[in-house]
Write an enzyme that holds these catalytic residues in place. Structure first.
Site, PDB file in Angstrom:
ATOM      1  N   PRO A  10     -32.917  23.586 -14.949  1.00  0.00           N
ATOM      2  CA  PRO A  10     -31.882  24.781 -14.680  1.00  0.00           C
ATOM      3  C   PRO A  10     -31.173  25.342 -15.783  1.00  0.00           C
ATOM      4  CG  PRO A  10     -31.353  22.713 -13.574  1.00  0.00           C
ATOM      5  CD  PRO A  10     -32.494  22.491 -14.147  1.00  0.00           C
ATOM      6  N   ASN A  11     -31.201  26.504 -16.004  1.00  0.00           N
ATOM      7  CA  ASN A  11     -30.258  27.576 -16.764  1.00  0.00           C
ATOM      8  C   ASN A  11     -30.728  27.274 -18.026  1.00  0.00           C
ATOM      9  OD1 ASN A  11     -28.335  28.095 -15.032  1.00  0.00           O
ATOM     10  ND2 ASN A  11     -27.695  25.802 -14.896  1.00  0.00           N
ATOM     11  N   ARG A  18     -27.321  31.792 -23.378  1.00  0.00           N
ATOM     12  CA  ARG A  18     -26.245  30.676 -23.074  1.00  0.00           C
ATOM     13  C   ARG A  18     -25.403  29.781 -24.004  1.00  0.00           C
ATOM     14  NH1 ARG A  18     -28.267  25.185 -20.005  1.00  0.00           N
ATOM     15  NH2 ARG A  18     -26.293  24.510 -19.332  1.00  0.00           N
ATOM     16  N   HIS A  78     -28.019  14.500 -14.299  1.00  0.00           N
ATOM     17  CA  HIS A  78     -27.065  13.716 -13.800  1.00  0.00           C
ATOM     18  C   HIS A  78     -26.939  13.342 -12.647  1.00  0.00           C
ATOM     19  CE1 HIS A  78     -26.049  14.997 -18.006  1.00  0.00           C
ATOM     20  NE2 HIS A  78     -26.133  16.174 -17.547  1.00  0.00           N
ATOM     21  N   ASP A  85     -37.577   9.340  -9.249  1.00  0.00           N
ATOM     22  CA  ASP A  85     -38.633   8.865  -8.377  1.00  0.00           C
ATOM     23  C   ASP A  85     -39.931   9.536  -8.798  1.00  0.00           C
ATOM     24  OD1 ASP A  85     -37.154   7.106  -6.925  1.00  0.00           O
ATOM     25  OD2 ASP A  85     -37.012   8.457  -4.940  1.00  0.00           O
ATOM     26  N   GLU A  96     -37.031  11.889 -22.227  1.00  0.00           N
ATOM     27  CA  GLU A  96     -35.928  12.805 -21.796  1.00  0.00           C
ATOM     28  C   GLU A  96     -35.161  13.415 -23.006  1.00  0.00           C
ATOM     29  OE1 GLU A  96     -32.960  10.502 -19.855  1.00  0.00           O
ATOM     30  OE2 GLU A  96     -31.459  12.016 -20.043  1.00  0.00           O
ATOM     31  N   HIS A  98     -32.321  16.064 -24.706  1.00  0.00           N
ATOM     32  CA  HIS A  98     -31.246  17.126 -24.588  1.00  0.00           C
ATOM     33  C   HIS A  98     -30.809  17.758 -25.894  1.00  0.00           C
ATOM     34  CE1 HIS A  98     -30.562  15.503 -20.499  1.00  0.00           C
ATOM     35  NE2 HIS A  98     -30.777  14.452 -20.996  1.00  0.00           N
ATOM     36  N   ILE A  99     -30.327  18.988 -25.754  1.00  0.00           N
ATOM     37  CA  ILE A  99     -30.424  19.525 -26.791  1.00  0.00           C
ATOM     38  C   ILE A  99     -28.825  19.428 -27.483  1.00  0.00           C
ATOM     39  CG2 ILE A  99     -29.666  22.129 -27.746  1.00  0.00           C
ATOM     40  CD1 ILE A  99     -31.474  23.235 -25.324  1.00  0.00           C
ATOM     41  N   SER A 100     -27.920  18.960 -26.637  1.00  0.00           N
ATOM     42  CA  SER A 100     -26.465  18.730 -26.944  1.00  0.00           C
ATOM     43  C   SER A 100     -26.503  17.470 -26.974  1.00  0.00           C
ATOM     44  CB  SER A 100     -25.468  19.410 -26.137  1.00  0.00           C
ATOM     45  OG  SER A 100     -25.548  19.008 -24.824  1.00  0.00           O
ATOM     46  N   ARG A 109     -21.256  14.375 -17.988  1.00  0.00           N
ATOM     47  CA  ARG A 109     -22.592  14.427 -18.492  1.00  0.00           C
ATOM     48  C   ARG A 109     -22.977  12.912 -19.066  1.00  0.00           C
ATOM     49  NH1 ARG A 109     -23.609  20.128 -18.605  1.00  0.00           N
ATOM     50  NH2 ARG A 109     -21.691  21.121 -18.634  1.00  0.00           N
TER      51      ARG A 109
HETATM   52  C1  DQA Z   1     -28.598  19.707 -21.391  1.00  0.00           C
HETATM   53  C2  DQA Z   1     -27.420  18.965 -21.182  1.00  0.00           C
HETATM   54  C3  DQA Z   1     -26.890  18.886 -19.741  1.00  0.00           C
HETATM   55  O1  DQA Z   1     -25.726  18.312 -19.428  1.00  0.00           O
HETATM   56  C4  DQA Z   1     -26.806  20.570 -19.192  1.00  0.00           C
HETATM   57  O2  DQA Z   1     -26.408  20.350 -17.747  1.00  0.00           O
HETATM   58  C5  DQA Z   1     -27.877  21.336 -19.568  1.00  0.00           C
HETATM   59  C6  DQA Z   1     -28.540  21.112 -21.030  1.00  0.00           C
HETATM   60  C7  DQA Z   1     -28.904  19.857 -22.953  1.00  0.00           C
HETATM   61  O3  DQA Z   1     -29.921  20.018 -23.227  1.00  0.00           O
HETATM   62  O4  DQA Z   1     -28.130  19.688 -23.810  1.00  0.00           O
HETATM   63  O5  DQA Z   1     -28.262  22.188 -18.721  1.00  0.00           O
HETATM   64  O6  DQA Z   1     -29.677  19.000 -20.752  1.00  0.00           O
END
Ligand code: DQA
Length: 139
Positions: A10-11, A18, A78, A85, A96, A98-100, A109
Site C-alpha cells: 500500500p501507498n 509521496r 507491521h 501465513d 522483506e 523497506h526503503i526507509s 514501525r
Molecule cells: C516502508 C515502511 C513502512 O513503515 C511504511 O508503512 C511504508 C513504506 C518503507 O519502504 O520504508 O509504506 O515499507
C-alpha cells in the site's frame, strides 16, 4: 534466467510523489527500468497493490515457480498475520525490503510481523534496498 517477483504494498504506487524526504523523488517504474538493465540475467516481474488480499493472491501465484520474491509490504508489514501465513505457505524465498530505516522512525514501525517468515530483511538504503535484495537472491 532467474525469475524474480517484486511486490509493493500500500501507498507505494505514489513513490516519487509521496513524502519525498523519506522515500525519494524517483517513481518505482523509473527505478525498475534501471534494475532490469543492470540485471539482464534476471526476469524481474513487478506487481503493486493497495489491497492486502491481492498481495496474498500474488504471493500464492508466484510462490511455487519463481526463484525469489522481493516484498515491500508497506504498512501491512507491521500488522498482517495473513501476509506472514502466505509467506510461510509458499516455497519461494521472500526478502522483506523497506526503503526507509523503519527503526529510526515511529515506534509502530519498529515491529515487523512478517520478518520471521522471510529469508532475509534489507532496509534503510532507499530504493537500493531492492537491488541489495536481488544481489542476495541471485548469489
Ligand atoms: C516502508 C515502511 C513502512 O513503515 C511504511 O508503512 C511504508 C513504506 C518503507 O519502504 O520504508 O509504506 O515499507
Amino acid at each position: 534466467m532467474k525469475k524474480l517477483q517484486i511486490i509493493n504494498g500500500p501507498n507505494l504506487n505514489l513513490l516519487g510523489k509521496r513524502e519525498p524526504a523519506v522515500y525519494g523523488n524517483t517513481s518505482f517504474e523509473g527505478y525498475l527500468e534501471v534494475l532490469r538493465d543492470k540485471y539482464p540475467q534476471c526476469e524481474i516481474a513487478y506487481y503493486q497493490s493497495n489491497v492486502e488480499g491481492e498481495l496474498i493472491d500474488k504471493i500464492h501465484e508466484v510462490g511455487f515457480s519463481f526463484d525469489g520474491i522481493i516484498l515491500n509490504a508497506g504498512a501491512y508489514t507491521h500488522t498482517s498475520i495473513a501476509l506472514y501465513d502466505a509467506i510461510k505457505a509458499i516455497e519461494t524465498p521472500v526478502v522483506e525490503v523497506h526503503i526507509s530505516n523503519v527503526h529510526a522512525r515511529e515506534t509502530f514501525r519498529h515491529t515487523s510481523v512478517i520478518s520471521a517468515a522471510c529469508r532475509g530483511v534489507i532496509l534503510g538504503f532507499g530504493l537500493n534496498s531492492y537491488e541489495l535484495a536481488i544481489i542476495g537472491l541471485i548469489n
